[in-house]
Design a protein around this motif. Structure first.
Motif, short mmCIF file in Angstrom:
data_model
loop_
_atom_site.label_atom_id
_atom_site.label_comp_id
_atom_site.label_asym_id
_atom_site.label_seq_id
_atom_site.Cartn_x
_atom_site.Cartn_y
_atom_site.Cartn_z
N LYS A 120 0.66 -11.33 -3.14
CA LYS A 120 2.45 -11.99 -3.69
C LYS A 120 2.87 -11.53 -5.22
O LYS A 120 3.94 -10.56 -5.51
CB LYS A 120 3.00 -13.40 -3.17
CG LYS A 120 3.42 -13.22 -2.23
CD LYS A 120 4.60 -14.56 -1.86
CE LYS A 120 5.03 -14.56 -0.39
NZ LYS A 120 5.28 -15.97 -0.19
N LYS A 121 1.81 -11.56 -5.82
CA LYS A 121 1.61 -11.83 -7.32
C LYS A 121 1.92 -10.10 -7.33
O LYS A 121 2.23 -10.35 -8.44
CB LYS A 121 0.66 -12.89 -8.15
CG LYS A 121 1.08 -12.55 -9.46
CD LYS A 121 -0.06 -13.63 -10.31
CE LYS A 121 0.11 -13.48 -11.62
NZ LYS A 121 -0.83 -12.37 -12.17
N ARG A 122 0.99 -10.13 -7.26
CA ARG A 122 0.63 -8.73 -7.58
C ARG A 122 0.93 -7.28 -6.89
O ARG A 122 1.87 -6.87 -7.26
CB ARG A 122 -0.86 -7.89 -6.65
CG ARG A 122 -1.17 -6.32 -7.12
CD ARG A 122 -2.88 -6.22 -6.90
NE ARG A 122 -3.67 -7.33 -7.91
CZ ARG A 122 -4.81 -7.56 -8.31
NH1 ARG A 122 -5.26 -7.03 -7.00
NH2 ARG A 122 -5.17 -8.39 -9.02
N LEU A 123 1.84 -7.77 -5.74
CA LEU A 123 3.37 -6.85 -4.52
C LEU A 123 4.74 -7.33 -5.87
O LEU A 123 4.11 -6.30 -5.79
CB LEU A 123 3.28 -7.27 -3.97
CG LEU A 123 3.81 -7.16 -2.53
CD1 LEU A 123 4.05 -5.43 -1.92
CD2 LEU A 123 4.76 -7.91 -1.66
N SER A 124 4.61 -8.40 -6.77
CA SER A 124 5.95 -9.08 -7.22
C SER A 124 5.35 -7.14 -8.46
O SER A 124 6.63 -6.95 -8.80
CB SER A 124 6.08 -10.08 -7.57
OG SER A 124 5.14 -10.89 -8.26
N GLU A 125 3.69 -7.46 -9.41
CA GLU A 125 4.40 -7.01 -10.70
C GLU A 125 4.01 -4.81 -9.61
O GLU A 125 4.36 -4.62 -11.05
CB GLU A 125 2.80 -6.72 -10.85
CG GLU A 125 2.26 -8.31 -11.22
CD GLU A 125 1.00 -8.59 -11.58
OE1 GLU A 125 0.11 -9.12 -12.12
OE2 GLU A 125 -0.38 -8.34 -11.54
N ASN A 129 2.77 -2.12 -2.03
CA ASN A 129 1.30 -2.34 -1.24
C ASN A 129 1.04 -1.27 -1.07
O ASN A 129 1.94 0.02 -0.24
CB ASN A 129 1.27 -3.32 0.22
CG ASN A 129 -0.03 -3.21 0.74
OD1 ASN A 129 -0.89 -1.93 0.52
ND2 ASN A 129 -0.65 -3.85 1.37
N GLN A 130 0.27 -0.70 -2.35
CA GLN A 130 -0.24 1.03 -1.92
C GLN A 130 -0.64 0.99 -0.49
O GLN A 130 -0.86 2.56 -0.39
CB GLN A 130 -1.40 1.28 -2.78
CG GLN A 130 -2.90 0.39 -2.79
CD GLN A 130 -2.92 -0.70 -3.08
OE1 GLN A 130 -2.21 -1.38 -3.54
NE2 GLN A 130 -4.07 -2.05 -3.27
N VAL A 131 -0.46 0.56 0.45
CA VAL A 131 -1.41 1.36 1.71
C VAL A 131 -0.86 0.71 2.35
O VAL A 131 -0.54 1.51 3.93
CB VAL A 131 -2.82 0.13 2.14
CG1 VAL A 131 -3.80 0.84 3.46
CG2 VAL A 131 -3.76 -0.51 1.48
N ASP A 132 0.52 0.80 2.58
CA ASP A 132 1.55 0.01 3.44
C ASP A 132 2.46 1.67 3.60
O ASP A 132 1.99 1.96 5.03
CB ASP A 132 3.08 -0.26 2.50
CG ASP A 132 2.63 -1.50 2.75
OD1 ASP A 132 2.31 -2.17 3.64
OD2 ASP A 132 3.91 -2.06 2.47
N LEU A 133 1.93 2.67 3.22
CA LEU A 133 3.33 4.12 3.48
C LEU A 133 1.00 4.96 4.51
O LEU A 133 2.24 5.63 5.24
CB LEU A 133 3.35 5.00 1.91
CG LEU A 133 4.44 4.85 2.11
CD1 LEU A 133 4.96 5.85 0.51
CD2 LEU A 133 5.01 4.21 2.99
N TYR A 134 0.22 4.62 3.87
CA TYR A 134 -1.03 4.75 5.09
C TYR A 134 -0.55 4.61 6.27
O TYR A 134 -0.79 5.60 7.37
CB TYR A 134 -1.81 4.63 3.65
CG TYR A 134 -3.55 4.72 4.51
CD1 TYR A 134 -3.50 6.01 4.57
CD2 TYR A 134 -3.93 4.15 4.78
CE1 TYR A 134 -4.67 6.94 5.07
CE2 TYR A 134 -5.40 4.43 5.59
CZ TYR A 134 -5.60 5.63 6.08
OH TYR A 134 -7.08 5.73 5.51
N ALA A 135 -0.36 3.01 5.74
CA ALA A 135 -0.59 2.33 7.26
C ALA A 135 0.99 3.16 8.70
O ALA A 135 0.49 3.86 9.49
CB ALA A 135 -0.50 1.64 7.35
#
Ligand SMILES: [Zn+2]
Length: 227
Positions: A120-125, A129-135
């Motif tokens: 979550k912390k990295r997500l808010s920064e 999530n860098q993998v979301d669009l690939y997924a």
């Protein structure tokens, strides 16, 4: 009109070499796309991506689209995706990779596509999530559902602290957990996706959680594989 306006605000440059893109080019210029080191593993069942996980977790199939080398073109791409807000990289690689795999029989073989979660912390920064669009791209092409709230990452990640490969993989194992957001979790065919496979520890940690689902079958796909 709106698209032209967006182009003005965010001039399109190649995610790899920073040259301006032509109208028909998406994400990378033609030269860089040709130069991208593809693994070609999609037509080989027991390929080197799958071999990373031999003796560690049971996988149905595995594929990585590109080879990653330090200082290489793919490192640039993934850096753009992760740290420079260029989410389009994930989408373009997802469309490309999934199309290749669909040609090799991956369509209608999966129930769920699950991106490896970030905390979550990295997500808010980072904001994404860098993998979301690939997924998402994969889910669309292979006709599966993209599930982002079953496997989550806990806060207590200390993966960066440990340099040692074995210590790191031990710590990573406790970093993921399954939610109870889904009732029907039996006999699912899951495609787990991530941006890069280095030691395979992250994917392995995710799979150890997913293997708690009854009669689950897991395959994996990744944008890149460290050579
Ligand atoms: Zn380029």
């Amino acid at each position: 009109m709106i698209l032209d306006f967006v182009d003005l605000l965010f001039p399109k440059i190649c995610a790899s070499c920073d040259q301006a893109l032509q109208k028909n080019e998406i994400c990378f210029c033609t030269n860089c796309r040709i130069d991208l080191p593809t693994t070609q593993d999609y037509s080989i069942k027991e390929n080197e991506t799958k071999k990373v996980f031999y003796g560690r977790i049971p996988l149905e199939n595995a594929s990585a689209l590109l080879y990653y080398e330090k200082g290489g073109i793919v490192q640039n791409l993934l850096h753009d995706l992760k740290y420079r807000g260029n989410q389009k990289v994930g989408e373009v690689l997802g469309n490309w990779h999934a199309e290749l795999l669909v040609e090799n029989g991956w369509k209608n073989q999966f129930d769920w596509v699950i991106p490896v979660p970030i905390h979550k912390k990295r997500l808010s920064e980072r904001g994404y999530n860098q993998v979301d669009l690939y997924a998402d791209a994969f889910a669309k092409h292979i006709n599966a559902r993209c599930v982002k709230d079953l496997l989550l990452r806990s806060h207590k990640s200390r993966t960066q602290v440990f340099k040692n490969r074995i210590a790191r993989s031990k710590v990573t194992k406790s970093d993921f957990y399954l939610t109870d957001n889904y009732e029907d979790v039996s006999q699912k065919k899951i495609l787990l996706v991530d941006d890069i496979i280095t030691t395979g520890a992250t994917m392995e940690a995710c799979c150890s959680e997913l293997l708690k689902l009854p009669n689950v079958k897991i395959s994996i796909a990744s944008m890149a594989l460290v050579k």
